[in-house]
Design a protein around this motif. Structure first.
Motif, PDB file in Angstrom:
ATOM      1  N   VAL A  56       0.807  -1.019   0.026  1.00 44.09           N
ATOM      2  CA  VAL A  56      -0.074   0.069  -0.043  1.00 44.09           C
ATOM      3  C   VAL A  56       0.811   1.248   0.072  1.00 44.09           C
ATOM      4  O   VAL A  56       0.597   2.272  -0.818  1.00 44.09           O
ATOM      5  N   LEU A  57       1.808   1.231   0.878  1.00 44.42           N
ATOM      6  CA  LEU A  57       2.705   2.456   0.950  1.00 44.42           C
ATOM      7  C   LEU A  57       3.400   2.661  -0.260  1.00 44.42           C
ATOM      8  O   LEU A  57       3.951   3.846  -0.486  1.00 44.42           O
ATOM      9  N   ALA A  58       3.758   1.580  -1.266  1.00 48.27           N
ATOM     10  CA  ALA A  58       4.323   1.962  -2.603  1.00 48.27           C
ATOM     11  C   ALA A  58       3.682   2.778  -3.435  1.00 48.27           C
ATOM     12  O   ALA A  58       4.033   3.395  -4.453  1.00 48.27           O
ATOM     13  N   LYS A  59       2.230   2.841  -3.333  1.00 46.94           N
ATOM     14  CA  LYS A  59       1.512   3.438  -4.058  1.00 46.94           C
ATOM     15  C   LYS A  59       0.975   4.622  -3.434  1.00 46.94           C
ATOM     16  O   LYS A  59       0.604   5.515  -4.126  1.00 46.94           O
ATOM     17  N   LEU A  60       0.745   4.867  -2.116  1.00 47.33           N
ATOM     18  CA  LEU A  60       0.142   5.986  -1.636  1.00 47.33           C
ATOM     19  C   LEU A  60       1.194   6.688  -0.538  1.00 47.33           C
ATOM     20  O   LEU A  60       1.999   6.073  -0.031  1.00 47.33           O
ATOM     21  N   ASN A  61       1.109   8.046  -0.191  1.00 48.57           N
ATOM     22  CA  ASN A  61       1.712   8.793   0.528  1.00 48.57           C
ATOM     23  C   ASN A  61       1.523   8.405   2.033  1.00 48.57           C
ATOM     24  O   ASN A  61       0.205   7.843   2.217  1.00 48.57           O
ATOM     25  N   LEU A  62       2.549   8.303   3.004  1.00 41.98           N
ATOM     26  CA  LEU A  62       2.169   7.761   3.948  1.00 41.98           C
ATOM     27  C   LEU A  62       1.083   8.775   4.943  1.00 41.98           C
ATOM     28  O   LEU A  62       0.267   8.449   5.608  1.00 41.98           O
ATOM     29  N   SER A  63       0.947  10.080   4.668  1.00 39.90           N
ATOM     30  CA  SER A  63       0.033  10.903   5.204  1.00 39.90           C
ATOM     31  C   SER A  63      -1.612  10.484   4.540  1.00 39.90           C
ATOM     32  O   SER A  63      -2.362  11.313   5.440  1.00 39.90           O
ATOM     33  N   VAL A  64      -1.552   9.742   3.746  1.00 35.39           N
ATOM     34  CA  VAL A  64      -2.957   9.278   3.225  1.00 35.39           C
ATOM     35  C   VAL A  64      -3.031   7.661   3.616  1.00 35.39           C
ATOM     36  O   VAL A  64      -4.134   7.486   4.193  1.00 35.39           O
ATOM     37  N   ALA A  65      -2.044   6.881   3.536  1.00 35.10           N
ATOM     38  CA  ALA A  65      -2.215   5.425   3.685  1.00 35.10           C
ATOM     39  C   ALA A  65      -2.494   5.164   5.367  1.00 35.10           C
ATOM     40  O   ALA A  65      -3.321   4.432   5.672  1.00 35.10           O
ATOM     41  N   TYR A  66      -1.571   5.936   6.275  1.00 31.16           N
ATOM     42  CA  TYR A  66      -1.377   5.532   7.501  1.00 31.16           C
ATOM     43  C   TYR A  66      -3.223   5.814   8.140  1.00 31.16           C
ATOM     44  O   TYR A  66      -3.733   4.891   8.721  1.00 31.16           O
ATOM     45  N   PRO A  67      -3.839   7.039   7.852  1.00 30.24           N
ATOM     46  CA  PRO A  67      -5.045   7.278   8.514  1.00 30.24           C
ATOM     47  C   PRO A  67      -5.926   6.502   8.037  1.00 30.24           C
ATOM     48  O   PRO A  67      -6.837   6.027   8.852  1.00 30.24           O
ATOM     49  N   ILE A  68      -5.990   5.818   6.632  1.00 28.31           N
ATOM     50  CA  ILE A  68      -6.994   5.190   6.258  1.00 28.31           C
ATOM     51  C   ILE A  68      -6.881   3.809   6.669  1.00 28.31           C
ATOM     52  O   ILE A  68      -7.789   3.345   7.077  1.00 28.31           O
ATOM     53  N   VAL A  69      -5.529   3.350   6.749  1.00 25.20           N
ATOM     54  CA  VAL A  69      -5.644   1.803   7.066  1.00 25.20           C
ATOM     55  C   VAL A  69      -5.820   1.655   8.574  1.00 25.20           C
ATOM     56  O   VAL A  69      -6.433   0.797   8.949  1.00 25.20           O
ATOM     57  N   ILE A  70      -5.154   2.668   9.405  1.00 27.97           N
ATOM     58  CA  ILE A  70      -5.355   2.627  11.110  1.00 27.97           C
ATOM     59  C   ILE A  70      -7.004   2.999  11.307  1.00 27.97           C
ATOM     60  O   ILE A  70      -7.474   2.172  12.032  1.00 27.97           O
ATOM     61  N   GLY A  71      -7.400   4.091  10.660  1.00 28.68           N
ATOM     62  CA  GLY A  71      -8.769   4.345  10.911  1.00 28.68           C
ATOM     63  C   GLY A  71      -9.771   3.465  10.676  1.00 28.68           C
ATOM     64  O   GLY A  71     -10.545   3.106  11.332  1.00 28.68           O
ATOM     65  N   LEU A  72      -9.628   2.686   9.234  1.00 23.67           N
ATOM     66  CA  LEU A  72     -10.590   1.778   9.096  1.00 23.67           C
ATOM     67  C   LEU A  72     -10.349   0.118  10.287  1.00 23.67           C
ATOM     68  O   LEU A  72     -11.246  -0.427  10.515  1.00 23.67           O
ATOM     69  N   THR A  73      -8.995   0.070  10.543  1.00 21.06           N
ATOM     70  CA  THR A  73      -8.623  -0.672  11.480  1.00 21.06           C
ATOM     71  C   THR A  73      -9.414  -0.510  12.774  1.00 21.06           C
ATOM     72  O   THR A  73     -10.148  -1.850  13.427  1.00 21.06           O
ATOM     73  N   ILE A  74      -9.297   0.527  13.111  1.00 17.23           N
ATOM     74  CA  ILE A  74      -9.977   0.876  14.495  1.00 17.23           C
ATOM     75  C   ILE A  74     -11.382   0.640  14.185  1.00 17.23           C
ATOM     76  O   ILE A  74     -12.237  -0.076  15.406  1.00 17.23           O
ATOM     77  N   VAL A  75     -12.028   0.896  13.180  1.00 19.93           N
ATOM     78  CA  VAL A  75     -13.552   0.851  12.721  1.00 19.93           C
ATOM     79  C   VAL A  75     -13.956  -0.875  12.959  1.00 19.93           C
ATOM     80  O   VAL A  75     -14.674  -1.324  13.465  1.00 19.93           O
ATOM     81  N   VAL A  76     -13.129  -1.454  12.211  1.00 22.33           N
ATOM     82  CA  VAL A  76     -13.418  -2.887  12.001  1.00 22.33           C
ATOM     83  C   VAL A  76     -13.271  -3.829  13.432  1.00 22.33           C
ATOM     84  O   VAL A  76     -13.751  -4.614  13.561  1.00 22.33           O
ATOM     85  N   THR A  77     -12.107  -3.242  14.023  1.00 21.52           N
ATOM     86  CA  THR A  77     -11.651  -3.881  15.281  1.00 21.52           C
ATOM     87  C   THR A  77     -12.852  -3.810  16.386  1.00 21.52           C
ATOM     88  O   THR A  77     -13.199  -4.596  16.878  1.00 21.52           O
ATOM     89  N   THR A  78     -13.433  -2.372  16.393  1.00 18.72           N
ATOM     90  CA  THR A  78     -14.535  -2.034  17.201  1.00 18.72           C
ATOM     91  C   THR A  78     -15.727  -2.952  16.839  1.00 18.72           C
ATOM     92  O   THR A  78     -16.440  -3.678  17.708  1.00 18.72           O
ATOM     93  N   ILE A  79     -16.022  -3.346  15.599  1.00 14.21           N
ATOM     94  CA  ILE A  79     -17.108  -4.210  15.247  1.00 14.21           C
ATOM     95  C   ILE A  79     -16.902  -5.554  15.770  1.00 14.21           C
ATOM     96  O   ILE A  79     -17.818  -6.369  16.085  1.00 14.21           O
ATOM     97  N   SER A  80     -15.494  -6.146  15.395  1.00 12.11           N
ATOM     98  CA  SER A  80     -15.038  -7.512  15.875  1.00 12.11           C
ATOM     99  C   SER A  80     -15.450  -7.619  17.542  1.00 12.11           C
ATOM    100  O   SER A  80     -15.720  -8.807  17.761  1.00 12.11           O
TER     101      SER A  80
END
Length: 117
Positions: A56-80
């Protein structure tokens, strides 16, 4: 491969899924023998998620990739936590999940709009 948005979106979802799996397995493994299948599975899931995150980092800037991946992880982990682990999630926490989703959407749409300039 990486120029296909569907493949790229799938890489993000795999990264998020593996991160969530790791968190869930580690929670299941807490309080038992220090080396159990849940903890080992969680560590392996983290390792695999790191490999996909590098793609993912090979394609996206860190400033975009990190908030998307970590934010979605928080959402899905809360659901889990709520549905798999049967943890109580308060209304205020669900409100936070909604705010996270709106922030993720803002970041993703801003990046997408940048691509169309």
């Amino acid at each position: 491969m990486m120029s296909n948005p569907l493949v790229f979106g799938l890489l993000i979802l795999i990264t998020v899924g593996l991160n969530t799996l790791a968190q869930t397995l580690m929670k299941l493994g807490v309080g038992t023998h220090p080396l159990n299948i849940y903890l080992l599975g969680g560590v392996c899931s983290y390792g695999l998620s790191t490999i996909f995150y590098v793609l993912v980092l090979a394609k996206l800037n860190l400033s975009v990739a990190y908030p998307i991946v970590i934010g979605l992880t928080i959402v899905v982990t809360t659901i889990s936590g709520a549905f798999i682990l049967r943890e109580k999630v308060l209304i205020s926490q669900w409100l936070g999940v909604g705010l996270l989703l709106s922030g993720i959407a803002a970041i993703a749409f801003a990046k997408n709009a940048e691509n169309f300039k």
